[in-house]
Design an enzyme around this catalytic site. Structure first.
Site, short mmCIF file in Angstrom:
data_model
loop_
_atom_site.label_atom_id
_atom_site.label_comp_id
_atom_site.label_asym_id
_atom_site.label_seq_id
_atom_site.Cartn_x
_atom_site.Cartn_y
_atom_site.Cartn_z
CE LYS A 1 -38.54 -13.47 -24.36
NZ LYS A 1 -38.72 -14.89 -24.67
CE LYS B 1 -41.09 -9.12 -30.18
NZ LYS B 1 -40.18 -10.20 -29.88
CE LYS C 1 -46.48 -17.14 -29.07
NZ LYS C 1 -45.19 -17.77 -28.82
P1 AMP Z 1 -42.46 -16.46 -30.15
O1 AMP Z 1 -43.76 -15.73 -30.02
O2 AMP Z 1 -41.37 -15.70 -29.47
O3 AMP Z 1 -42.52 -17.89 -29.77
O4 AMP Z 1 -42.10 -16.41 -31.68
C1 AMP Z 1 -42.45 -17.38 -32.66
C2 AMP Z 1 -42.07 -16.87 -34.04
O5 AMP Z 1 -42.85 -15.71 -34.36
C3 AMP Z 1 -40.61 -16.44 -34.17
O6 AMP Z 1 -40.13 -16.82 -35.46
C4 AMP Z 1 -40.66 -14.94 -34.05
O7 AMP Z 1 -39.59 -14.29 -34.74
C5 AMP Z 1 -41.99 -14.62 -34.72
N1 AMP Z 1 -42.56 -13.38 -34.18
C6 AMP Z 1 -42.88 -13.14 -32.89
N2 AMP Z 1 -43.38 -11.89 -32.74
C7 AMP Z 1 -43.36 -11.32 -33.99
C8 AMP Z 1 -43.77 -10.03 -34.50
N3 AMP Z 1 -44.28 -9.09 -33.70
N4 AMP Z 1 -43.61 -9.81 -35.82
C9 AMP Z 1 -43.11 -10.77 -36.64
N5 AMP Z 1 -42.71 -11.99 -36.22
C10 AMP Z 1 -42.84 -12.28 -34.91
N1 TRP Z 2 -36.65 -18.41 -29.54
C1 TRP Z 2 -37.69 -18.52 -30.51
C2 TRP Z 2 -38.77 -17.46 -30.22
O1 TRP Z 2 -38.99 -17.10 -29.10
C3 TRP Z 2 -38.34 -19.87 -30.51
C4 TRP Z 2 -37.35 -20.93 -30.88
C5 TRP Z 2 -36.79 -21.83 -30.04
C6 TRP Z 2 -36.80 -21.17 -32.17
N2 TRP Z 2 -35.94 -22.65 -30.72
C7 TRP Z 2 -35.92 -22.27 -32.01
C8 TRP Z 2 -36.97 -20.57 -33.42
C9 TRP Z 2 -35.19 -22.76 -33.09
C10 TRP Z 2 -36.22 -21.07 -34.49
C11 TRP Z 2 -35.34 -22.15 -34.33
O2 TRP Z 2 -39.41 -17.04 -31.13
#
Ligand code: AMP
Ligand code: TRP
Length: 340
Positions: A123, A205, A208
């Site tokens: 990041k 991966k 978003k």
């Molecule tokens: P985030 O988009 O970073 O807020 O992720 C929210 C949740 O979605 C977290 O538990 C991540 O591990 C899961 N996640 C995000 N991107 C992926 C992906 N490409 N494949 C599987 N799980 C994902």
């Molecule tokens: N860091 C996680 C992600 O980007 C989101 C997140 C923040 C999270 N606090 C958490 C996930 C606590 C599990 C538990 O996906």
């Protein structure tokens, strides 16, 4: 093995916590990696799901857009099946102990530990301007989220495993130095769908924030859009539908198929043994995704009309969670010898 009472006690002591950033488009990686597990597990534990708006601030955000996305993401989670009667769904910054505990934990963890976080490396490299302090300490805030509620299980995608390891490490260090305050949580990662890759580039991966309309299938995408994205997915040369490291495109599509159907890899490969090529696999995935996502989109369209109801769910949950968050933070303060 358990009597009734023991079973109830065992159930009560299972605390599930997870979080999602209320930014960008929620995609099928988020759904199969995380949200689907959250919904499925609601009956066997105490469940807490958090919209981590403070984590979102670690990279630049437009305040007006972020404010709307917090409510929209909450609406999507309710539409996907998070039930306010069974789970607490709330916004991180509404419970101020998240920020407070982050400070105490940041006085336990080391810079060296945070330097090893691969997500920070990725990041911070992607950041065009300066890298904010919060992006570096992001995993400490995540540890605070989890440890505040005596969490035992954290359902997440593969990419978050390292952060959960860090959380355990901080909890262990704290307990060893100041006495047993924290419960050690463990990550639960689904058998299929834990790491869904971009449809435009199966070596990256699904994310978003990745640009390009053919990168991800959004949970709220209309059937036409789903069809376009999946049919355009990058595949490999050859036609055999088999998952292995030399065929990242087909492996990713098979992974999506497995996550959506619950089939194992060998079942999925057997199912497609007589397919005429990758088109057959793609067409079937389109149909399954359209059917899986349709009820979520329909329910979202209903719920989105009444934001006041969603706000009420979020505020009530935060209110219910505050006493536990306060109790943990007070125990931490006492253990560390601070406060009057
Ligand atoms: P985030 O988009 O970073 O807020 O992720 C929210 C949740 O979605 C977290 O538990 C991540 O591990 C899961 N996640 C995000 N991107 C992926 C992906 N490409 N494949 C599987 N799980 C994902
Ligand atoms: N860091 C996680 C992600 O980007 C989101 C997140 C923040 C999270 N606090 C958490 C996930 C606590 C599990 C538990 O996906």
């Amino acid at each position: 093995m358990f009597g009734n009472l023991e079973r109830k006690t065992a159930m009560r002591s299972k605390v599930v916590f997870s979080g999602i950033q209320p930014t960008g488009t929620i995609h099928i990686g988020n759904y199969f990696g995380a949200i689907k597990q959250w919904v499925a597990g609601q009956d066997d534990a105490e469940n807490i799901f958090c919209l981590v708006d403070m984590h979102a601030l670690t990279v630049p955000q437009d305040p007006a857009v972020l404010a709307v996305q917090i409510i929209d993401t909450a609406t999507l989670l309710l539409a996907a099946g998070i039930d306010p009667a069974k789970s607490r769904l709330y916004v991180q910054s509404d419970v101020r102990e998240h920020a407070e505990l982050t400070w105490y934990l940041s006085c336990v963890g080391s810079v060296g530990q945070l330097n090893r976080m691969t997500q920070f490396k990725e990041k911070s490299e992607a950041q065009k301007g300066e890298v904010r302090v919060g992006l570096f300490t992001y995993p400490v805030l995540m540890a605070a989220d989890i440890l505040l509620y005596r969490t035992t299980h954290v359902p997440v995608g593969e990419d978050q495993k390292q952060h959960i390891e860090l959380t355990r490490d901080l909890a262990l260090r704290f307990n060893a130095t100041y006495g047993e305050v924290f419960v050690l949580p463990e990550a639960t990662v689904p058998a299929a769908g834990a790491r869904i890759m971009g449809l435009d580039d199966p070596t990256k991966k699904m994310s978003k924030s990745a640009p390009g309309s053919y990168h991800a299938v959004g949970v709220l995408d209309a059937p036409d859009q789903i069809r376009k994205t999946v049919m355009a997915a990058q595949t490999d040369s050859g036609r055999e539908i088999r998952g292995d490291s030399t065929r990242p495109g087909v492996t990713n599509l098979l992974g999506i198929y497995m996550a959506a159907t619950g089939r194992t890899q060998s079942e999925a490969e057997a199912h497609f043994a007589n397919a005429r090529g990758y088109g057959d696999l793609k067409k079937e995935i389109v149909d399954i995704l359209v059917e899986t996502l349709r009820p979520i989109r329909e329910r979202y369209d209903e719920l989105v009309r009444d934001r006041a109801v969603v706000r009420e769910v979020l505020q009530r949950a935060a209110e219910q969670l505050r006493p536990t968050a306060r109790a943990t933070t007070d125990a931490v303060k006492r253990a560390m010898g601070v406060g009057s």
